[in-house]
Design a protein around this motif. Structure first.
Motif, PDB file in Angstrom:
ATOM      1  N   LYS A   1      26.806  51.689  45.152  1.00 53.64           N
ATOM      2  CA  LYS A   1      26.606  50.276  46.024  1.00 53.64           C
ATOM      3  C   LYS A   1      27.197  49.394  45.663  1.00 53.64           C
ATOM      4  O   LYS A   1      27.632  49.155  43.772  1.00 53.64           O
ATOM      5  CB  LYS A   1      24.996  49.567  46.746  1.00 53.64           C
ATOM      6  N   GLY A   2      28.523  48.795  46.294  1.00 48.55           N
ATOM      7  CA  GLY A   2      29.353  47.305  45.646  1.00 48.55           C
ATOM      8  C   GLY A   2      29.104  46.312  46.650  1.00 48.55           C
ATOM      9  O   GLY A   2      28.707  46.288  47.687  1.00 48.55           O
ATOM     10  N   THR A   3      29.351  45.187  46.130  1.00 49.09           N
ATOM     11  CA  THR A   3      29.542  44.677  46.297  1.00 49.09           C
ATOM     12  C   THR A   3      30.889  43.179  46.304  1.00 49.09           C
ATOM     13  O   THR A   3      30.873  42.755  44.889  1.00 49.09           O
ATOM     14  CB  THR A   3      28.443  43.217  46.543  1.00 49.09           C
TER      15      THR A   3
ATOM     16  N   PHE B   1      48.207  37.259  55.431  1.00 47.58           N
ATOM     17  CA  PHE B   1      47.198  38.323  54.940  1.00 47.58           C
ATOM     18  C   PHE B   1      47.552  37.603  53.376  1.00 47.58           C
ATOM     19  O   PHE B   1      49.095  38.093  53.032  1.00 47.58           O
ATOM     20  CB  PHE B   1      46.965  40.038  55.203  1.00 47.58           C
ATOM     21  N   LYS B   2      46.522  37.471  52.583  1.00 50.09           N
ATOM     22  CA  LYS B   2      46.834  37.294  51.368  1.00 50.09           C
ATOM     23  C   LYS B   2      46.105  38.539  50.643  1.00 50.09           C
ATOM     24  O   LYS B   2      44.867  38.817  51.015  1.00 50.09           O
ATOM     25  CB  LYS B   2      46.400  36.078  50.843  1.00 50.09           C
ATOM     26  N   GLY B   3      46.536  38.989  48.906  1.00 55.17           N
ATOM     27  CA  GLY B   3      46.428  39.954  48.436  1.00 55.17           C
ATOM     28  C   GLY B   3      44.543  39.302  48.094  1.00 55.17           C
ATOM     29  O   GLY B   3      44.967  37.748  47.748  1.00 55.17           O
ATOM     30  N   THR B   4      43.482  39.581  46.887  1.00 55.69           N
ATOM     31  CA  THR B   4      42.630  39.127  46.806  1.00 55.69           C
ATOM     32  C   THR B   4      42.328  40.779  45.601  1.00 55.69           C
ATOM     33  O   THR B   4      42.361  41.843  45.996  1.00 55.69           O
ATOM     34  CB  THR B   4      41.799  38.910  47.473  1.00 55.69           C
ATOM     35  N   SER B   5      41.283  40.288  44.906  1.00 54.91           N
ATOM     36  CA  SER B   5      40.974  40.583  43.424  1.00 54.91           C
ATOM     37  C   SER B   5      40.114  41.435  44.238  1.00 54.91           C
ATOM     38  O   SER B   5      39.245  41.120  44.774  1.00 54.91           O
ATOM     39  CB  SER B   5      40.684  40.038  42.737  1.00 54.91           C
ATOM     40  N   ASN B   6      40.266  42.599  43.415  1.00 56.19           N
ATOM     41  CA  ASN B   6      38.044  43.559  43.702  1.00 56.19           C
ATOM     42  C   ASN B   6      37.790  44.716  42.453  1.00 56.19           C
ATOM     43  O   ASN B   6      38.773  44.822  41.986  1.00 56.19           O
ATOM     44  CB  ASN B   6      38.327  44.112  45.022  1.00 56.19           C
ATOM     45  N   VAL B   7      36.692  45.463  42.399  1.00 61.75           N
ATOM     46  CA  VAL B   7      36.604  45.504  41.597  1.00 61.75           C
ATOM     47  C   VAL B   7      35.979  47.278  40.967  1.00 61.75           C
ATOM     48  O   VAL B   7      35.823  47.810  40.889  1.00 61.75           O
ATOM     49  CB  VAL B   7      34.613  45.080  41.108  1.00 61.75           C
ATOM     50  N   GLY B   8      36.616  47.497  42.709  1.00 64.89           N
ATOM     51  CA  GLY B   8      36.836  49.156  43.078  1.00 64.89           C
ATOM     52  C   GLY B   8      34.840  49.339  43.437  1.00 64.89           C
ATOM     53  O   GLY B   8      34.686  48.575  43.750  1.00 64.89           O
ATOM     54  N   THR B   9      35.949  51.109  44.313  1.00 61.59           N
ATOM     55  CA  THR B   9      34.836  50.851  43.986  1.00 61.59           C
ATOM     56  C   THR B   9      33.774  52.537  43.368  1.00 61.59           C
ATOM     57  O   THR B   9      35.207  53.535  42.871  1.00 61.59           O
ATOM     58  CB  THR B   9      34.283  51.400  45.409  1.00 61.59           C
ATOM     59  N   PHE B  10      32.310  52.679  43.371  1.00 56.65           N
ATOM     60  CA  PHE B  10      32.367  53.024  41.507  1.00 56.65           C
ATOM     61  C   PHE B  10      31.086  54.503  42.739  1.00 56.65           C
ATOM     62  O   PHE B  10      30.862  54.793  43.968  1.00 56.65           O
ATOM     63  CB  PHE B  10      30.935  53.641  41.003  1.00 56.65           C
TER      64      PHE B  10
END
Length: 164
Positions: A143-145, A130-139
Motif C-alpha cells: 500500500k502506498g500513500t 497541470f503541474k508535475g509533482t514528485s511521488n515515491v512510486g508504487t511497490f
C-alpha cells in the motif's frame, strides 16, 4: 507536455461525464478528479514501460482517516491491478483538529508483480494547468500513500515504468 496533459484531462472528463464503458482502451495516462476510486490494469508496451486501462471507476466522497485507512482496500483484490483512492482525509479528536488537519490523499494498493515509477501531475486551480509533482512510486504487494496539505482538483497519472 501541456498537450499531453490536456489530452489526459479531456479523456478523463469524457470517461467520467459520459459514463464510458469500462475497461477503457489502454493509454499512457488518464486524469482523475478529487473524490475518485479507480482500479487500473497494466498493459506492457515493451520490457519496462506500460500503458494502462481503467477497469473500475466510481465517485468516492468519504473523508477518511489519514493514518488508519488500511481497511479501505478489498482484502482480495484482482491480481495484476492497482487500486487507487484520490480523496480527502483528516485526523484528530475534535472538529477543530480535523478541519486543521485536512489533506488530499492518493492511496494505492499495488497488486501487480512490479514495483513501478510513474509521473503524477496535479491541478491545484480549478480549470488551471497541470503541474508535475514528485511521488515515491508504487511497490509490488504494498500500500502506498501520497499526501498534500492543499487542494488538488485533479491528478494525472502517466508513464508507468518498472523500477530500476
Amino acid at each position: 507536455m501541456k498537450n499531453i496533459l490536456l489530452i489526459l484531462t479531456l479523456i478523463a472528463i469524457n470517461m467520467i461525464g459520459y459514463s464510458q464503458e469500462l475497461p477503457t482502451e489502454p493509454a499512457n495516462g488518464y486524469a482523475f478528479p478529487i473524490g475518485s476510486k479507480f482500479t487500473i490494469k497494466l498493459h506492457p508496451i515493451d520490457s519496462t514501460k506500460f500503458d494502462y486501462s481503467i477497469i473500475e471507476y466510481e465517485p468516492f466522497q468519504e473523508i477518511i482517516d489519514t493514518w488508519e485507512n488500511d481497511s479501505i482496500f478489498k482484502e482480495n483484490g484482482q491480481k495484476g491491478t492497482i487500486e487507487f483512492y484520490f480523496c480527502l482525509s483528516t485526523s484528530g479528536d475534535s472538529q477543530e483538529e480535523k478541519e486543521k488537519n485536512m489533506k488530499v490523499l492518493l492511496l494505492m494498493k499495488n497488486r501487480t508483480e512490479y514495483s513501478l515509477t510513474y509521473n503524477s501531475d496535479i491541478q491545484t486551480d480549478e480549470n488551471g494547468e497541470f503541474k508535475g509533482t514528485s511521488n515515491v512510486g508504487t511497490f509490488s504487494g504494498a500500500k502506498g500513500t501520497e499526501m498534500w496539505p492543499y487542494m488538488i482538483h485533479q491528478i494525472g497519472l502517466n508513464d508507468f515504468k518498472k523500477m530500476e
